[in-house]
Scaffold this motif. Sequence first.
Motif, short mmCIF file in Angstrom:
data_model
loop_
_atom_site.label_atom_id
_atom_site.label_comp_id
_atom_site.label_asym_id
_atom_site.label_seq_id
_atom_site.Cartn_x
_atom_site.Cartn_y
_atom_site.Cartn_z
N TRP A 89 -7.29 4.52 -3.39
CA TRP A 89 -6.73 3.29 -2.48
C TRP A 89 -7.36 4.05 -1.08
O TRP A 89 -8.51 3.61 -0.86
CB TRP A 89 -5.89 2.32 -2.36
CG TRP A 89 -5.91 1.18 -1.93
CD1 TRP A 89 -6.04 -0.40 -2.12
CD2 TRP A 89 -6.02 0.91 -0.26
NE1 TRP A 89 -6.14 -1.06 -1.04
CE2 TRP A 89 -6.58 -0.66 -0.31
CE3 TRP A 89 -5.36 1.67 0.58
CZ2 TRP A 89 -6.49 -1.21 1.15
CZ3 TRP A 89 -6.15 0.98 1.85
CH2 TRP A 89 -6.38 0.69 2.10
N LEU A 97 0.80 -1.04 -0.05
CA LEU A 97 -0.33 0.36 -0.10
C LEU A 97 1.16 0.98 -0.23
O LEU A 97 0.94 2.34 -0.89
CB LEU A 97 -0.78 -0.46 1.05
CG LEU A 97 -2.25 -0.91 1.51
CD1 LEU A 97 -2.69 -0.71 2.35
CD2 LEU A 97 -3.11 -0.61 -0.23
N LYS A 154 -2.10 4.79 -5.51
CA LYS A 154 -1.76 5.16 -3.89
C LYS A 154 -3.52 5.88 -3.92
O LYS A 154 -4.30 5.15 -2.49
CB LYS A 154 -1.09 5.47 -3.74
CG LYS A 154 -0.87 5.71 -2.51
CD LYS A 154 0.94 6.26 -2.18
CE LYS A 154 0.97 6.44 -0.94
NZ LYS A 154 2.52 6.13 -0.78
#
Lengths: 358, 358
Positions: free
Chosen positions: B159, B148, B156
């Motif tokens: 997300w 992550l 990123k």
Amino acid sequence: MYDGHFEEDNLTPDEAKSQADMLAWHPIMFQVARVLSSTGILKEVKSGRKKGITPETIADKLSIPLYGVKVLLEVSLSIGLTKLMAHNTYTISKMGYFWLLDKQIEINMNYVHHVCYKGMFHLEEAILTNKAAGLKELGPWEKIYEGLSLLDEPIKKSWFDFDHYYSDVAFKKIFPEIFKDNPKMILDVGGNTGKFSIACCEYNKDVKMTIVDLAGQWNRAKKNIDELGLSDRISGHVMDVLIDDPVYPKNADIVWMSQFLDCFSEEEIVHIISNASKSMHENSALYIMELFWDRQSHPVPAYCLHGTSIYFTAMANGNSKMYHSEDMRQCVEKAGLKVVKDVQVENGYHTLYRCELA
Amino acid sequence: MYDGHFEEDNLTPDEAKSQADMLAWHPIMFQVARVLSSTGILKEVKSGRKKGITPETIADKLSIPLYGVKVLLEVSLSIGLTKLMAHNTYTISKMGYFWLLDKQIEINMNYVHHVCYKGMFHLEEAILTNKAAGLKELGPWEKIYEGLSLLDEPIKKSWFDFDHYYSDVAFKKIFPEIFKDNPKMILDVGGNTGKFSIACCEYNKDVKMTIVDLAGQWNRAKKNIDELGLSDRISGHVMDVLIDDPVYPKNADIVWMSQFLDCFSEEEIVHIISNASKSMHENSALYIMELFWDRQSHPVPAYCLHGTSIYFTAMANGNSKMYHSEDMRQCVEKAGLKVVKDVQVENGYHTLYRCELA
């Protein structure tokens, strides 16, 4: 055209929001539906008939991990491909039947997945640059036509299955129109596999055909023509129609362009028609047969044509599409011709324009 | 649950076929809709208000090639994002408004495109191997959690925007239930950013919290906690809940797991609950708060949860999903507890299970 579908906003605000909400998940739902087919899971659901079947039974039978079968079936409920009989017991829906058994849907699905899916990620670049920016996912070509014979499997099969399915036109329905003035010589521009020229020779025992196409296409067509013993009636004129000063054969009674112009931009279409029309004499006609998105009798064929447009944008050439009938008419006029007859072909999908020198 | 949506097959055969036909083009339609947003074209259509706007005007204003604007707008008609006022003149539809202006839809769209789209090509492999086979498109990890902090932009951001949006739960509505027996110590399993523990400390001046999570998560949470001066009330217990013999702190009055178990397989869930329950005494309760797809009050939230399930399948870990309430209940029972209270949280989306030792 079905009235009002593109004009009237008949959704309630709730329905409109739901449609927009779901649109955001469309790529995922497509892949779930595809894998339900490709793994055989949906076929097993169908075999469970009306009493239904559990993911456990299917996982056992197909030797697929239970988790995978279960998650796909859960999602299939939201897509609408299955229905729940009881907790954890699935049956196929009407929509699921079509998804599983309809040949056209299968061809479209494979084409969208194998040919288009990866490249569509680059659609924005294609739009901004006027180039088929998604094509790099398939090979190092400017336009897909250069690479067709080099495509990997199953991409190649998916492309050709799609192409064959949609080019299988019922020419017989339009021959009475084409042959009504007893043409002696027909120029088949973009003749591709030779299908139309061969059908003409079978329909009329005297007509001579000349196919205008690229070398690759003509060589393939010639093979078919030789095998049928038609080489004395169908000749080839190998040429790229986009070159600056193309020379077409003279004295064509008819110039024919079927599902050919959608591979070109509007500017290119004007160039092609304008130059091809130099082969016409004063009584000749130029026929254009196309699938126009505004002339479909139902929203779904228009939806498919619009999807195909974006294939041209992102994957094929970056500048063509399935056209609106009015835009094509304007191209004809810019090329110095006029549309004198505008016929909707009996199958309901194709439009035939008869054009004459203006 | 809204009655019958997953049980009754209410489409006519024509409607069912249309739905299946359109499904085959879903990835393309998604990308068209996305690019209409990202390029600003749809915003321009909106600015054209009820009198409409032409592709030519938009292309000029945004300096985007006319072909691209035109083909996207044509396809937007089939998607339903726009309507035609006259030939070549577009206005935004109700659906288009939601697509353009709804924050949640924008977050989902970016998440599906940037995080999920490429990896979804590998869904079949994920299903057959029980692994997040699509994750290789983002980085060389087994599970997405490892990567992550290493994701490229805008992946990123997409997300984390998604994660933040959906973890922003209105805890206040459930605090009366959680605090009714005046708990002194709460174990916050999978406490992540510390949001729940912090909210508890603000709600009740005496309670002590212990967050159980991986080192990365705890270090991030600790920063928030220190900044708020809550380090004397919230401590960390760094541990991977999946290890064989996890040791949890003792004497928790409440064990809390919110939107945490959906990151694990059913087998793992049983392992986690079973071990975490060792921190309970005879009057403790273990609370599970989850989004169950069968407990939504409308088909669309269920659709979104199902989409999220496939993110877990192809991108995150290859073995978890958004669960059915009954499957979670069975996990609780296999872990040696029972669900003694089953409450639908006021927002309509979340379910709260109060579990006790069986």
